[in-house]
Design a protein around this motif. Structure first.
Motif, short mmCIF file in Angstrom:
data_model
loop_
_atom_site.label_atom_id
_atom_site.label_comp_id
_atom_site.label_asym_id
_atom_site.label_seq_id
_atom_site.Cartn_x
_atom_site.Cartn_y
_atom_site.Cartn_z
N LYS A 247 0.89 -1.44 0.01
CA LYS A 247 0.18 0.10 0.34
C LYS A 247 1.29 1.95 -0.55
O LYS A 247 0.23 2.11 -0.54
N GLY A 250 1.05 2.59 -3.62
CA GLY A 250 -0.08 2.88 -4.15
C GLY A 250 -0.02 4.22 -4.22
O GLY A 250 -1.48 5.04 -3.98
N ASN A 251 0.61 5.35 -5.13
CA ASN A 251 0.51 6.18 -5.12
C ASN A 251 0.36 7.22 -6.09
O ASN A 251 1.27 6.48 -7.49
N GLU A 252 0.53 8.20 -7.14
CA GLU A 252 0.14 9.75 -7.66
C GLU A 252 1.42 8.85 -7.91
O GLU A 252 1.49 8.81 -9.56
N LYS A 268 -1.62 -1.82 -3.72
CA LYS A 268 -2.73 -1.97 -3.05
C LYS A 268 -2.52 -0.46 -2.84
O LYS A 268 -1.59 0.38 -2.06
N LEU A 269 -3.17 -0.38 -2.29
CA LEU A 269 -4.18 1.02 -1.72
C LEU A 269 -3.98 1.74 -0.08
O LEU A 269 -4.88 0.70 -0.13
N ARG A 270 -3.76 2.58 0.60
CA ARG A 270 -4.27 2.51 1.56
C ARG A 270 -5.71 2.87 1.80
O ARG A 270 -6.34 3.40 0.95
N THR A 272 -8.04 5.32 2.44
CA THR A 272 -8.43 6.41 2.86
C THR A 272 -9.49 7.14 2.57
O THR A 272 -9.91 5.48 2.38
N VAL A 275 -11.15 6.23 -0.15
CA VAL A 275 -11.01 4.75 -0.70
C VAL A 275 -12.04 4.11 -0.06
O VAL A 275 -12.91 3.27 -0.62
N TRP A 307 -4.83 12.45 -7.57
CA TRP A 307 -4.16 11.37 -8.86
C TRP A 307 -4.37 12.34 -10.32
O TRP A 307 -5.51 13.37 -10.48
N VAL A 313 -8.92 0.15 -10.49
CA VAL A 313 -9.20 -0.62 -8.78
C VAL A 313 -10.18 -1.83 -8.94
O VAL A 313 -10.99 -1.85 -9.51
N VAL A 355 -4.81 -1.34 -7.07
CA VAL A 355 -5.15 -0.41 -8.41
C VAL A 355 -4.00 -0.94 -9.37
O VAL A 355 -2.69 -1.47 -9.27
#
Length: 516
Positions: A247, A250-252, A268-270, A272, A275, A307, A313, A355
């Protein structure tokens, strides 16, 4: 006379207390529970606790790996009385192979009068000589040196389809080392640490590179420059088919760079707030499909704040048991246990959101990310069995050199063990006792050197069979060794060690990717 001076006179600092009286020469008889035992000392006997090391030396010699590592080492001495570079590097290699994780442990090699000669060394160096020697290596030159050999180890594999796993592990520190600052350390909160940013070839558990940073530089923001520095010199045909990360990746910044370079990614995304809102919108909708291992998945397009574009996703959910327990640690080290209560009929869910730029179906994507968990196992092995938890010095540069050198030796040993068992990865904790550790005595007869190996553990026949299998492969390779280059021999060794993944295909050494 003061008490301190009196103490130094009776027992000088650093010396053992003297024993009064004459000591007779010769053997000593001691009384044990097995009866009287006659103890004799033989200063001329050549013995080793690494009785099977000769097989590994043949592997290094035939492949040219150790000779290249020594010849390329940027360690330069100005004094005519300085030790040989081969002896310094060889002592470190022997210690790492033997499972040492402190420079002080290298002293134990002094009793081995067989292994150094097998490796072409003239003697075992002291711990201080190794520590000082690595301190003389300039940081940039040391990084280039070991990066070349990490890459040379896996170079023939890079033209095959492969996946890169990016991850970071934490090394707690207990002294006043450079970069020992408090960062993310879930097991020892508040303890200063170093962060080890590692890039691996998925499945085969081989390390491509490792970068050591201060403990507060543990995020992917500090890994990402090393990732592209690793990939940029490679031709596109040698790039991974996919980059995976947890995670933190998973950033821009990471996704945009992968898209710019045409690199597929799965991160993987946090969870937030953005999300979580996306999950809430689809929670009660139809369209959830089986994602394997009790998970269900739902696909969506999502553009979070920050983003630059919408991305695909996959939301995953798994129902948990209705009764759960939570432990809370107290200052005294004890833990309090709390049982969570839910309303009648309520369901408890676990969520994960991925993502990706891939167009695979949900079940395949979920399994592809679960496979990333295999990359956690080399971290445990490298830290607990190969010395990543030790070999600490006051400066960060030598910590970086030892981290990469350990990764090189780990890769060599991993491939060596796979020659005996290509179908499985075996950790060093078990393979050292089988394929390295045994008592051996060296003798010479009619100009030939012999090693008499004694092994009494229960799997000695298994070890003997495995080593004979390795020796048979080397004997066949040696028949054509003179006609092959080092790169071609190494490609043959890799093809044999990884035949499970290559399905019997033979690797061909590509034109060298290393700078001249």
């Amino acid at each position: 006379m003061s008490d301190r001076n009196l103490l130094q006179t009776v027992h000088p600092e650093g010396d053992l207390p003297s024993v009064a009286g004459e000591v007779a020469e010769g053997p000593v008889v001691v009384d044990t529970y097995a009866g009287p035992v006659r103890v004799e000392w033989n200063a001329d006997a050549a013995v080793t606790a690494l009785g099977h090391f000769a097989f590994f030396v043949e592997y290094l010699k035939l492949s040219g790996r150790f000779d290249a590592l020594v010849a390329d080492c940027p360690l330069v001495y100005a004094s005519g009385n300085a030790p040989a570079v081969r002896d310094v590097v060889g002592t470190a290699v022997l210690g790492i192979l033997a499972g040492h994780w402190r420079y002080a442990h290298l002293t134990a090699l002094r009793g081995d009068s067989v292994s150094p000669a097998l490796l072409g060394m003239s003697r075992v160096m002291s711990e201080d000589a190794v520590r000082r020697g690595f301190g003389k290596i300039e940081a940039v030159a040391g990084e280039a040196w070991l990066h070349r050999h990490l890459q040379a180890t896996v170079e023939p594999l890079l033209s095959e389809p492969w996946i890169m796993d990016c991850d970071t592990t934490v090394k707690p520190l207990y002294g006043h080392q450079e970069g020992a600052v408090v960062g993310y350390n879930p097991h020892k909160p508040g303890r200063p640490s170093h962060a080890y940013h590692t890039f691996q070839i998925s499945g085969v558990r081989l390390v491509l590179d490792v970068a050591v940073t201060p403990g507060n530089q543990h995020t992917s923001k500090h890994s990402e420059p090393d990732l592209w520095q690793l990939l940029d010199p490679l031709p596109g045909s040698c790039w991974p088919r996919l980059v995976r990360g947890d995670k933190d990746w998973g950033n821009e910044r990471n996704m945009a760079r992968c898209e710019q370079e045409g690199m597929a990614y799965l991160f993987k995304l946090r969870l937030t707030s953005g999300v979580k809102r996306a999950i809430e919108k689809v929670m009660g909708k139809s369209g959830w499909v089986d994602a394997g291992q009790g998970w269900a998945g739902h696909e969506a397009k999502l553009r979070l704040q920050g983003w630059g574009r919408s991305r695909r996703v996959v939301m995953l959910r798994r129902r948990l048991p209705e009764t759960l327990a939570v432990t809370v640690s107290r200052e005294d080290g004890q833990g309090d246990l709390f049982w969570t209560g839910t309303k009648p009929g309520a369901r408890i869910w676990e969520f994960a959101v991925l993502v990706t730029s891939l167009d695979l179906e949900i079940c395949s994507l979920a399994q592809l990310y679960r496979d990333r968990g295999d990359s956690e196992n080399p971290f445990d092995e490298l830290k607990n069995q190969w010395g990543w938890a030790g070999f600490t010095t006051s400066d960060l540069d030598r910590c970086q050199i030892m981290a990469r050198l350990i990764a090189v030796i780990y890769n060599w040993w991993t491939l060596y063990v796979r020659l005996a068992d290509p179908d499985h990865h075996h950790e060093a904790l078990t393979t050292r006792s089988l394929l390295l550790n045994a008592v051996a005595r060296q003798t010479r007869h009619a100009g030939q050197t012999r090693l008499m190996v004694t092994s009494s553990h229960g799997r000695r026949e298994h070890a003997k069979t495995a080593l004979q299998k390795i020796a048979k492969f080397f004997a066949e390779l040696r028949k054509t060794a003179e006609q092959l280059t080092d790169a071609e021999r190494w490609a043959s060794i890799l093809s044999q060690a990884l035949k499970k993944y290559l399905r019997g295909r033979q690797l061909r050494p590509p034109p060298t990717l290393l700078p001249a």
